[in-house]
Design an enzyme around this catalytic site. Structure first.
Site, PDB file in Angstrom:
ATOM      1  N   HIS A 371      -0.957   3.949   6.436  1.00 45.94           N
ATOM      2  CA  HIS A 371      -1.932   4.530   7.379  1.00 45.94           C
ATOM      3  C   HIS A 371      -2.624   3.463   8.227  1.00 45.94           C
ATOM      4  O   HIS A 371      -3.745   3.662   8.683  1.00 45.94           O
ATOM      5  CB  HIS A 371      -2.983   5.362   6.629  1.00 45.94           C
ATOM      6  CG  HIS A 371      -2.405   6.458   5.802  1.00 45.94           C
ATOM      7  ND1 HIS A 371      -1.555   7.402   6.315  1.00 45.94           N
ATOM      8  CD2 HIS A 371      -2.567   6.775   4.490  1.00 45.94           C
ATOM      9  CE1 HIS A 371      -1.211   8.250   5.350  1.00 45.94           C
ATOM     10  NE2 HIS A 371      -1.803   7.891   4.241  1.00 45.94           N
ATOM     11  N   VAL A 399      -6.274   6.140   2.477  1.00 46.65           N
ATOM     12  CA  VAL A 399      -5.407   5.074   1.955  1.00 46.65           C
ATOM     13  C   VAL A 399      -5.626   5.004   0.445  1.00 46.65           C
ATOM     14  O   VAL A 399      -6.751   4.841  -0.015  1.00 46.65           O
ATOM     15  CB  VAL A 399      -5.738   3.729   2.609  1.00 46.65           C
ATOM     16  CG1 VAL A 399      -4.872   2.625   2.011  1.00 46.65           C
ATOM     17  CG2 VAL A 399      -5.541   3.814   4.110  1.00 46.65           C
TER      18      VAL A 399
END
Ligand SMILES: [Fe+2]
Length: 508
Positions: A371, A399
């Protein structure tokens, strides 16, 4: 639809009991160590001719300067055992439907106004609508007050929800324990909560910080560790059930998740942030209404905060003003969220609520390859405002690792000046990524290297954090790793308030 990476494909492992999952083979510490930049440099300085040594030294200096090297933080050497996380099976006791005909299940509460004098109670009945009334009071034996709510339900592809009840209890006293009950006419269940203290500058309060929890054995460990740490409310940074990781977005997993977390969220308010796993946007299933299951199940007090959508809003709790942003709703200039945040930051009164905390799902400062930079457009849109407002802390999830930043900002760039490197800034918030609740997608064990200068501490483990506000000037923040068999404080720092005591607390 899964946007993360499974570490290893593996078979399901079914433990004999859910509680057994806590010791379920996650304790072994991996041995792999990350090479430090210093080590690499030393090996480059081997038996080279003098000229090449000079080149090596020059290269090292450039690396240290260019990569923010002298400021670089810590990449923890701790590694959890690399294995995929495993969803708890549907017959796990944490998912058990409470006994009794039409018994209320999936009970959860969240704040019902901005001042801590209202509480929204939500629950599901499976057999028939039943009553949406909540009885409550300070005396368990009487519970003489009544509030009437309403129920809703929704269809999602081949799934039809139970009857989802929402009932707001108003005019509550601060810092008061209330008992409450629902299910009248059939099976009555009783719970309790304590309202937050009246907002004030030196009112202590302890938040739990949890994100991306899911419903795996690791999720259960995270929740148990948080419960043992004894927070008063949870700031939840998005991605709840991960139902969308199951075939056809199996919405039964929304139900199991709510039964799993009931043991905490029926007794203390959780403040909700919408994550990408709340979108449930699936045109291939004919489901094109974003956030349909989440919006039906998890109300927020957005109207009390002057917001027009439930996904961005604010609450005041004790000495904290908490602003919730929506990563997956429009936030460009002139959009409703943009206009609301501009007005909201102007409403913050640091004399009453000194601690200004922002929640969002997709992190703005994240040095994990998973991400990476997904939060960049929102950072560009809003970072200047947050620095100007002297926000203390920005919490994000998404995350599946842990990371804490230095106080940095990156707001000087104007497209021609080239100033695009984050710099230390005492007015800037600390950015924490706490998407490490333990969901089915596994750990995000792939940090960028070298560690960028803005990153103070990062570790690929599951866990949760707490923010223990002591008074208007000091708060102790700590992150609790799961994988030492018991919870362990792996990162802990004192924050000083950016409005009342903007001293240099960025020392580790
Ligand atoms: Fe996410």
């Amino acid at each position: 639809m899964c946007d993360c990476v499974y570490i290893y494909p593996r078979q399901w492992a079914v433990a004999s009991s859910v509680e057994g999952g806590e010791g379920g083979g996650q304790r072994k510490q991996g041995q792999r160590k990350q090479s430090s930049r210093a080590k690499v440099s030393v090996s480059m300085m081997g038996p080279l001719p003098l000229r090449r040594r000079r080149v090596g030294v020059l290269f090292l200096a450039l690396v240290l300067l260019g990569g923010g090297g002298a400021d670089a933080g810590t990449t923890s050497s701790y590694r959890r055992k690399l294995e995929a996380t495993v969803e708890m099976p549907l017959d796990a006791d944490v998912f058990r439907v409470p006994p009794g005909y039409n018994a209320p299940q999936q009970v959860h509460i969240t704040l019902g106004d901005q001042e801590g004098t209202a509480m929204i109670v939500s629950w599901v009945t499976a057999n028939e609508p039943g009553s949406s009334t909540v009885a409550y009071g300070e005396d368990l034996a009487r519970m003489e007050r009544r509030a009437d709510g309403a129920h809703t339900r929704y269809d999602y592809f081949n799934y039809t929800s139970g009857f989802i009840h929402h009932c707001t209890l108003r005019n509550l006293k601060h810092a008061t324990k209330y008992y409450y009950a629902m299910g009248f006419g059939h099976t009555v269940r009783t719970f309790w909560f304590t309202t937050p203290p009246k907002p004030g500058p030196d009112v202590p309060f302890k938040f739990g910080l949890i994100g991306d929890l899911g419903q795996t054995f690791d999720s259960n460990i995270t929740l148990s560790h948080y419960e043992s740490n004894g927070g008063d409310a949870v700031l939840y940074v998005g991605d709840l059930s991960y139902a969308d990781n199951h075939p056809l977005h199996d919405n039964n997993r929304w139900d199991t998740w709510a039964r799993f977390v009931e043991r905490s969220v029926a007794y203390q308010p959780w403040v909700w942030t919408a994550g990408n796993h709340e979108l449930d946007f699936a045109p291939e299933l004919g489901e094109t209404t974003p956030f349909k299951p989440f919006a039906h199940r998890y109300p927020t007090p957005y109207r009390a905060a002057g917001s027009t959508e439930p996904f961005w809003y604010s609450v005041k709790v004790a000495s904290a003003h908490v602003v919730v942003l929506a990563s997956y709703s429009a936030y460009g200039k002139y959009t409703p969220q943009w206009a609301w945040l501009q007005a909201e930051l102007a409403r913050v009164d640091r004399k009453t609520t000194p601690w200004l905390v922002v929640l969002t799902h997709s992190p703005w400062y994240n040095s994990n390859n998973y991400h990476y930079m997904e939060g960049e457009t929102m950072r560009v849109q809003f970072e200047r405002w947050l620095v100007d407002a002297k926000v203390d802390l920005v919490l994000a999830g998404h995350v599946h690792s842990y990371e804490r930043s230095h106080r940095v900002s990156n707001v000087a760039y104007d497209i021609v000046n080239g100033k695009s490197t984050p710099v230390r800034n005492a007015d800037a918030p600390v950015y924490v990524t706490i998407g490490d609740g333990g969901n089915i997608e596994g750990i995000a064990d792939n940090f960028t290297r070298p560690q960028p200068g803005y990153s103070a501490f990062r570790e690929a483990s599951f866990g949760h954090a707490t923010l223990d506000i002591k008074n208007r000037t000091h708060a102790y923040y700590s992150w609790h790793r799961n994988h030492d068999g018991a919870k362990v404080v792996a990162d802990g720092v004192w924050f000083t308030n950016r409005y009342w005591m903007p001293t240099d607390d960025d020392t580790n």
